[in-house]
Design a protein around this motif. Structure first.
Motif, mmCIF file in Angstrom:
data_model
loop_
_atom_site.group_PDB
_atom_site.id
_atom_site.type_symbol
_atom_site.label_atom_id
_atom_site.label_comp_id
_atom_site.label_asym_id
_atom_site.label_seq_id
_atom_site.Cartn_x
_atom_site.Cartn_y
_atom_site.Cartn_z
ATOM 1 N N ARG A 1 1.049 -1.366 -0.212
ATOM 2 C CA ARG A 1 -0.315 -0.052 0.038
ATOM 3 C C ARG A 1 0.948 1.405 -0.388
ATOM 4 N NH1 ARG A 1 -3.693 -2.857 2.835
ATOM 5 N NH2 ARG A 1 -2.611 -2.646 5.192
ATOM 6 N N GLN A 2 1.814 0.890 0.423
ATOM 7 C CA GLN A 2 2.603 2.365 0.659
ATOM 8 C C GLN A 2 3.800 2.680 -0.411
ATOM 9 O OE1 GLN A 2 5.355 2.800 4.673
ATOM 10 N NE2 GLN A 2 3.221 2.216 5.405
ATOM 11 N N GLY A 3 3.751 1.745 -1.752
ATOM 12 C CA GLY A 3 3.838 2.096 -3.018
ATOM 13 C C GLY A 3 5.502 0.780 -3.149
ATOM 14 N N LEU A 4 5.752 -0.093 -2.336
ATOM 15 C CA LEU A 4 6.718 -0.941 -2.468
ATOM 16 C C LEU A 4 6.746 -1.849 -3.131
ATOM 17 C CD1 LEU A 4 7.466 1.092 -0.061
ATOM 18 C CD2 LEU A 4 8.861 -0.878 0.595
ATOM 19 N N ASP A 5 7.386 -2.125 -3.523
ATOM 20 C CA ASP A 5 7.193 -3.860 -4.490
ATOM 21 C C ASP A 5 7.588 -4.944 -3.556
ATOM 22 O OD1 ASP A 5 7.474 -5.986 -6.377
ATOM 23 O OD2 ASP A 5 9.542 -6.061 -7.677
ATOM 24 N N VAL A 6 6.881 -5.908 -3.230
ATOM 25 C CA VAL A 6 7.648 -6.509 -1.701
ATOM 26 C C VAL A 6 6.702 -7.984 -2.483
ATOM 27 C CG1 VAL A 6 4.810 -5.537 -1.350
ATOM 28 C CG2 VAL A 6 6.881 -6.807 0.667
ATOM 29 N N VAL A 7 7.429 -9.104 -2.307
ATOM 30 C CA VAL A 7 6.968 -10.379 -1.825
ATOM 31 C C VAL A 7 6.711 -11.411 -0.873
ATOM 32 C CG1 VAL A 7 7.618 -12.684 -3.197
ATOM 33 C CG2 VAL A 7 7.511 -10.530 -4.195
ATOM 34 N N GLY A 8 6.190 -11.915 -0.262
ATOM 35 C CA GLY A 8 6.388 -12.395 0.717
ATOM 36 C C GLY A 8 6.560 -13.724 0.025
ATOM 37 N N LEU A 9 6.792 -15.099 1.858
ATOM 38 C CA LEU A 9 7.827 -16.184 1.534
ATOM 39 C C LEU A 9 6.566 -16.752 2.923
ATOM 40 C CD1 LEU A 9 9.110 -18.519 0.036
ATOM 41 C CD2 LEU A 9 11.119 -17.745 2.048
ATOM 42 N N GLU A 10 6.152 -17.987 2.679
ATOM 43 C CA GLU A 10 5.742 -18.612 3.753
ATOM 44 C C GLU A 10 5.099 -20.108 4.093
ATOM 45 O OE1 GLU A 10 3.942 -19.766 7.248
ATOM 46 O OE2 GLU A 10 4.355 -17.125 6.238
ATOM 47 N N PRO A 11 5.289 -21.017 4.599
ATOM 48 C CA PRO A 11 5.523 -21.793 4.201
ATOM 49 C C PRO A 11 4.915 -22.861 4.305
ATOM 50 C CG PRO A 11 6.833 -21.752 5.796
ATOM 51 C CD PRO A 11 6.520 -21.097 5.369
ATOM 52 N N THR A 12 3.564 -22.107 5.369
ATOM 53 C CA THR A 12 2.254 -22.703 5.607
ATOM 54 C C THR A 12 1.442 -22.846 4.839
ATOM 55 O OG1 THR A 12 1.847 -21.359 7.348
ATOM 56 C CG2 THR A 12 3.367 -22.829 7.791
ATOM 57 N N GLU A 13 0.132 -23.028 5.455
ATOM 58 C CA GLU A 13 -1.362 -22.928 4.709
ATOM 59 C C GLU A 13 -1.384 -21.131 5.004
ATOM 60 O OE1 GLU A 13 -2.128 -23.539 9.343
ATOM 61 O OE2 GLU A 13 -1.089 -24.539 8.028
ATOM 62 N N LEU A 14 -1.462 -20.581 5.236
ATOM 63 C CA LEU A 14 -0.981 -18.867 5.811
ATOM 64 C C LEU A 14 -1.318 -18.703 4.309
ATOM 65 C CD1 LEU A 14 0.279 -18.286 9.456
ATOM 66 C CD2 LEU A 14 -2.358 -17.995 8.614
ATOM 67 N N ALA A 15 -0.349 -19.116 3.444
ATOM 68 C CA ALA A 15 0.352 -18.959 2.677
ATOM 69 C C ALA A 15 -0.942 -18.352 1.520
ATOM 70 C CB ALA A 15 1.463 -19.612 1.739
ATOM 71 N N GLY A 16 -2.101 -19.561 1.608
ATOM 72 C CA GLY A 16 -3.631 -18.952 0.423
ATOM 73 C C GLY A 16 -4.387 -17.536 1.602
ATOM 74 N N TYR B 1 14.532 -22.214 3.996
ATOM 75 C CA TYR B 1 15.276 -23.852 3.787
ATOM 76 C C TYR B 1 15.748 -24.383 2.587
ATOM 77 C CZ TYR B 1 14.868 -24.630 9.142
ATOM 78 O OH TYR B 1 15.402 -25.152 10.378
ATOM 79 N N ASP B 2 14.787 -23.146 1.434
ATOM 80 C CA ASP B 2 14.995 -24.314 -0.182
ATOM 81 C C ASP B 2 16.094 -23.070 0.003
ATOM 82 O OD1 ASP B 2 12.046 -25.548 0.987
ATOM 83 O OD2 ASP B 2 11.634 -23.156 -0.208
ATOM 84 N N ALA B 3 16.725 -23.738 -1.685
ATOM 85 C CA ALA B 3 17.901 -22.860 -2.536
ATOM 86 C C ALA B 3 17.044 -21.569 -2.753
ATOM 87 C CB ALA B 3 18.072 -24.014 -3.440
ATOM 88 N N TYR B 4 17.531 -20.809 -2.787
ATOM 89 C CA TYR B 4 16.983 -19.745 -3.401
ATOM 90 C C TYR B 4 17.386 -19.312 -4.877
ATOM 91 C CZ TYR B 4 16.529 -14.858 -4.374
ATOM 92 O OH TYR B 4 15.417 -13.514 -4.678
ATOM 93 N N ASP B 5 15.865 -18.894 -5.674
ATOM 94 C CA ASP B 5 16.497 -18.854 -6.974
ATOM 95 C C ASP B 5 16.539 -17.742 -7.530
ATOM 96 O OD1 ASP B 5 15.371 -19.683 -9.910
ATOM 97 O OD2 ASP B 5 13.867 -20.330 -9.853
ATOM 98 N N GLU B 6 17.962 -17.260 -7.564
ATOM 99 C CA GLU B 6 17.489 -15.677 -8.128
ATOM 100 C C GLU B 6 16.451 -15.651 -9.606
ATOM 101 O OE1 GLU B 6 21.152 -12.662 -9.189
ATOM 102 O OE2 GLU B 6 21.519 -14.463 -8.597
ATOM 103 N N ASN B 7 16.819 -16.565 -10.595
ATOM 104 C CA ASN B 7 16.519 -16.429 -11.652
ATOM 105 C C ASN B 7 15.060 -15.894 -11.852
ATOM 106 O OD1 ASN B 7 18.960 -16.637 -13.319
ATOM 107 N ND2 ASN B 7 18.511 -18.939 -13.323
#
Length: 212
Positions: A35-50, A67-73
């Motif tokens: 809402r403040q205008g940032l390009d933001v992404v969330g990472l969540e492993p549980t059902e709260l992702a939905g 714990y996963d390998a980071y996928d820069e691509n």
């Protein structure tokens, strides 16, 4: 001040444009930063992702773990990585720090909030009120299993190439004379701006005063 309010303040002072929130839960912080205008992404492993995706929109929430390998691509790089009240729940907290380092652009910042178990006065209060059993209960699934001080947190941050440039805290709402959460802001060292330049001058973003 609430923890999320403090984190939003810190992100603003860092002048971030792209932010990753590790362990974003239901997505409240992601939604506010968006809402403040940032390009933001969330990472969540549980059902709260939905839940977070419904709140924040399709494509803004990733179902996954540090714990996963980071996928820069796939994800690119971020100016700031946030992990709010996450690291104390992890069997392998270094994985979060290493994942964050991989996700950050040059001179990016990791912002952590976690319970302030390094506070002498807070710990004394917990002991005098006989609440250690509550704070260290083994009965809560997914509860706190790591208890950091500034020193121990600094160690795992330094191991991954970070310098802590700011310590802050959020006071307890019920007992406001005691700190509730510790805030750590750490800058990723890189070849562009080493920790100390050859001229002896400090690089941009390397000191507390650059944030204030």
């Amino acid at each position: 001040m609430k923890i999320h309010e403090k984190l939003i303040e810190v992100v603003g002072r860092l002048k971030a444009r792209r932010v990753l929130d590790i362990g974003c839960g239901p997505g409240d912080l992601v939604a506010e930063l968006f809402r403040q205008g940032l390009d933001v992404v969330g990472l969540e492993p549980t059902e709260l992702a939905g839940v977070a995706e419904e709140k924040c929109g399709v494509g803004r929430i990733i179902r996954g773990s540090c714990y996963d390998a980071y996928d820069e691509n796939r994800f690119g790089k971020f100016d700031v990585v946030i992990a709010s009240e996450v690291i104390e729940h992890l069997y392998l907290p270094r994985k979060l720090v290493e994942f964050s380092a991989a996700a950050l652009a040059n001179n990016g910042h990791l912002v952590l909030s976690l319970p302030h178990y390094g506070s002498y006065w807070r710990n004394l209060f917990i002991a005098l009120t006989n609440r250690w059993d509550y704070h260290h209960t083994p009965l809560l699934d997914g509860g706190h299993i790591k208890f950091f001080s500034k020193n121990t947190l600094s160690i795992i941050l330094n191991e991954a190439g970070f310098d802590v440039i700011l310590w802050d805290q959020v006071m307890s709402r019920r007992a406001p004379i005691f700190p509730m959460s510790l805030i750590a802001v750490a800058r990723l060292k890189d070849a562009v701006y080493p920790a100390v330049s050859r001229s002896g001058e400090e690089p941009p973003g390397s000191t507390v005063r650059d944030l204030r």
